[in-house]
Design a protein around this motif. Structure first.
Motif, PDB file in Angstrom:
ATOM      1  N   PHE A 146       0.846  -1.193   0.000  1.00  0.00           N
ATOM      2  CA  PHE A 146       0.000   0.000   0.000  1.00  0.00           C
ATOM      3  C   PHE A 146       0.885   1.249   0.000  1.00  0.00           C
ATOM      4  O   PHE A 146       2.069   1.179   0.321  1.00  0.00           O
ATOM      5  CB  PHE A 146      -0.889   0.023   1.258  1.00  0.00           C
ATOM      6  CG  PHE A 146      -2.192  -0.731   1.102  1.00  0.00           C
ATOM      7  CD1 PHE A 146      -2.225  -1.993   0.548  1.00  0.00           C
ATOM      8  CD2 PHE A 146      -3.387  -0.162   1.516  1.00  0.00           C
ATOM      9  CE1 PHE A 146      -3.423  -2.685   0.401  1.00  0.00           C
ATOM     10  CE2 PHE A 146      -4.583  -0.836   1.378  1.00  0.00           C
ATOM     11  CZ  PHE A 146      -4.614  -2.101   0.823  1.00  0.00           C
ATOM     12  N   GLY A 147       0.279   2.402  -0.333  1.00  0.00           N
ATOM     13  CA  GLY A 147       1.031   3.655  -0.285  1.00  0.00           C
ATOM     14  C   GLY A 147       0.133   4.810   0.108  1.00  0.00           C
ATOM     15  O   GLY A 147      -0.940   4.991  -0.470  1.00  0.00           O
ATOM     16  N   LEU A 148       0.570   5.568   1.108  1.00  0.00           N
ATOM     17  CA  LEU A 148      -0.202   6.736   1.546  1.00  0.00           C
ATOM     18  C   LEU A 148       0.239   7.975   0.793  1.00  0.00           C
ATOM     19  O   LEU A 148       1.430   8.184   0.557  1.00  0.00           O
ATOM     20  CB  LEU A 148       0.031   7.012   3.031  1.00  0.00           C
ATOM     21  CG  LEU A 148      -0.762   6.261   4.092  1.00  0.00           C
ATOM     22  CD1 LEU A 148      -0.476   6.888   5.443  1.00  0.00           C
ATOM     23  CD2 LEU A 148      -2.246   6.295   3.791  1.00  0.00           C
ATOM     24  N   ASP A 149      -0.721   8.825   0.446  1.00  0.00           N
ATOM     25  CA  ASP A 149      -0.433  10.080  -0.250  1.00  0.00           C
ATOM     26  C   ASP A 149      -1.409  11.141   0.259  1.00  0.00           C
ATOM     27  O   ASP A 149      -2.615  10.919   0.250  1.00  0.00           O
ATOM     28  CB  ASP A 149      -0.622   9.841  -1.758  1.00  0.00           C
ATOM     29  CG  ASP A 149      -0.554  11.126  -2.570  1.00  0.00           C
ATOM     30  OD1 ASP A 149       0.003  12.123  -2.061  1.00  0.00           O
ATOM     31  OD2 ASP A 149      -1.065  11.134  -3.705  1.00  0.00           O
ATOM     32  N   PHE A 150      -0.869  12.273   0.718  1.00  0.00           N
ATOM     33  CA  PHE A 150      -1.733  13.354   1.217  1.00  0.00           C
ATOM     34  C   PHE A 150      -1.873  14.469   0.177  1.00  0.00           C
ATOM     35  O   PHE A 150      -2.177  15.609   0.525  1.00  0.00           O
ATOM     36  CB  PHE A 150      -1.167  13.942   2.515  1.00  0.00           C
ATOM     37  CG  PHE A 150      -1.231  13.008   3.713  1.00  0.00           C
ATOM     38  CD1 PHE A 150      -2.059  11.891   3.708  1.00  0.00           C
ATOM     39  CD2 PHE A 150      -0.483  13.271   4.857  1.00  0.00           C
ATOM     40  CE1 PHE A 150      -2.129  11.044   4.818  1.00  0.00           C
ATOM     41  CE2 PHE A 150      -0.552  12.439   5.966  1.00  0.00           C
ATOM     42  CZ  PHE A 150      -1.372  11.311   5.943  1.00  0.00           C
ATOM     43  N   GLY A 151      -1.632  14.149  -1.087  1.00  0.00           N
ATOM     44  CA  GLY A 151      -1.687  15.160  -2.146  1.00  0.00           C
ATOM     45  C   GLY A 151      -2.998  15.936  -2.196  1.00  0.00           C
ATOM     46  O   GLY A 151      -3.023  17.112  -2.551  1.00  0.00           O
ATOM     47  N   ALA A 152      -4.090  15.281  -1.819  1.00  0.00           N
ATOM     48  CA  ALA A 152      -5.398  15.930  -1.910  1.00  0.00           C
ATOM     49  C   ALA A 152      -5.706  16.816  -0.715  1.00  0.00           C
ATOM     50  O   ALA A 152      -6.690  17.558  -0.749  1.00  0.00           O
ATOM     51  CB  ALA A 152      -6.495  14.875  -2.066  1.00  0.00           C
TER      52      ALA A 152
END
Ligand code: ADP
Ligand code: MG
Length: 322
Positions: A146-152
């Motif tokens: 899995f990969g977390l991304d806070f781009g939004a």
């Protein structure tokens, strides 16, 4: 003797590049200059904490942890909590685990734009599921792969944090624009409403219209920000529908969310874009606490009743009650 004037204070401005975007911060008042430089440092600190490319960030640690728990900083926990609420309430329209999908399309990590095969998309869908994020104290775990991304949501959170710094430094009037995430503090110098320009998603160099607002956050999401044209001639935008792991095609060209804080408004702008007109109205009915301006692909501007909007485009405006 005290001078009684409408426009008493000098404006100070700081402009810089962070989180992959251009940022400006304006503040009025005595301590504004020092306050702005501290606020800028705070934004850079958050970028180091949540960037998916900086090796020292919480997200790099988590994304490389192979399923093991990782201790994270307070900012990361706060983003996970608030954005997690919007993710849940939106039925997963906002997803913090989209990184593998964003990478596959070339929207993250500087890769080349490409259209993943149906089989690849189906594999990716198994890796996008926010319910698999577990938080225990200040430890966070995500499954391997899995990969977390806070781009939004990162810029919205940064706008709130920068504003807190300005307030702590005694600033009473400020407006921040962190790559399209606008956050206001207090009243415009001299009193009155802040005027926030909304871009025309069909012609981003032109203004769609002006929103008059008080202290709040105004955040716009649209696929005109980052997209590519496939060999099939279709436009593929950077906002993905987590259910398909492909670019969201919900009939909306852009969504502007107005809420009391930047993290919420940023989370909402992305989630509502994925949900589309009907889904966004339903979300507003169920949850409330924000106003929105939708521009449909068909070229109509839809506004909730709490907004004051001056239309500067040719597009028709309709007020919609959630
Ligand atoms: P911008 O970054 O242009 O201000 P957004 O706030 O809408 O726009 O965030 C879009 C970014 O968030 C994408 O570049 C991608 O990294 C990520 N993303 C794309 N779709 C989603 C989604 N459905 N949920 C959460 N994050 C998303
Ligand atoms: Mg957003």
């Amino acid at each position: 003797m005290l001078a009684l004037t409408g426009c008493a204070e000098e404006k100070h401005t700081q402009a810089f590049f962070a989180m992959d975007t251009y940022m400006t911060m304006d503040a009025w008042g005595e301590n504004a200059e020092t306050a702005l430089s501290r606020a800028g440092e705070r934004v850079e600190e958050i970028e180091r904490e949540i960037s998916v490319t900086d090796a020292g960030s919480d997200l790099s640690a988590l994304n490389g942890a192979g399923g093991e728990p990782v201790r994270v900083r307070a900012d990361t926990l706060e983003i996970l909590k608030t954005a997690g609420e919007v993710s849940e309430a939106s039925g997963g329209a906002l997803s913090l685990t989209l990184l593998p999908a964003a990478r596959a399309w070339g929207f993250s990590g500087g890769g080349e734009y490409r259209i993943p095969s149906p089989a690849e998309l189906s594999d990716l869908r198994a890796k996008v599921d926010d319910s698999k994020i577990t938080v225990s104290g200040d430890f966070v775990t995500i499954p391997e792969g899995f990969g977390l991304d806070f781009g939004a949501v990162g810029k919205g959170f940064a706008s709130d944090a920068a504003l807190e710094v300005l307030k702590d430094e005694g600033v009473q009037s400020a407006v921040l624009n962190l790559g399209g995430n606008v956050r206001t503090l207090g009243q415009k110098d001299g009193g009155g409403a802040w005027e926030v320009a909304v871009k025309n998603p069909f012609e981003p160099s032109r203004t769609l219209g002006i929103l008059s607002v008080g202290e709040c956050a105004v955040v716009t999401s649209g696929n005109y920000e980052r997209y590519f044209e496939g060999e099939d001639g279709q436009i593929y935008g950077h906002i993905l529908d987590p259910k398909t792991c492909a670019p969201a095609r919900s009939g909306l060209a852009s969504v502007t969310a107005v809420a009391e804080n930047g993290l919420l408004a940023d989370a909402l702008s992305t989630a509502l874009f994925v949900l589309g007109e009907d889904g966004a109205l339903e979300y507003a009915r169920q949850n409330g606490g924000f106003e929105m301006l939708l521009v449909t692909d068909a070229g109509e501007i839809l506004l909730t009743p709490g907004l004051v909007f001056e239309n500067r485009s040719e597009l028709p405006v309709k007020v919609v009650k959630p």
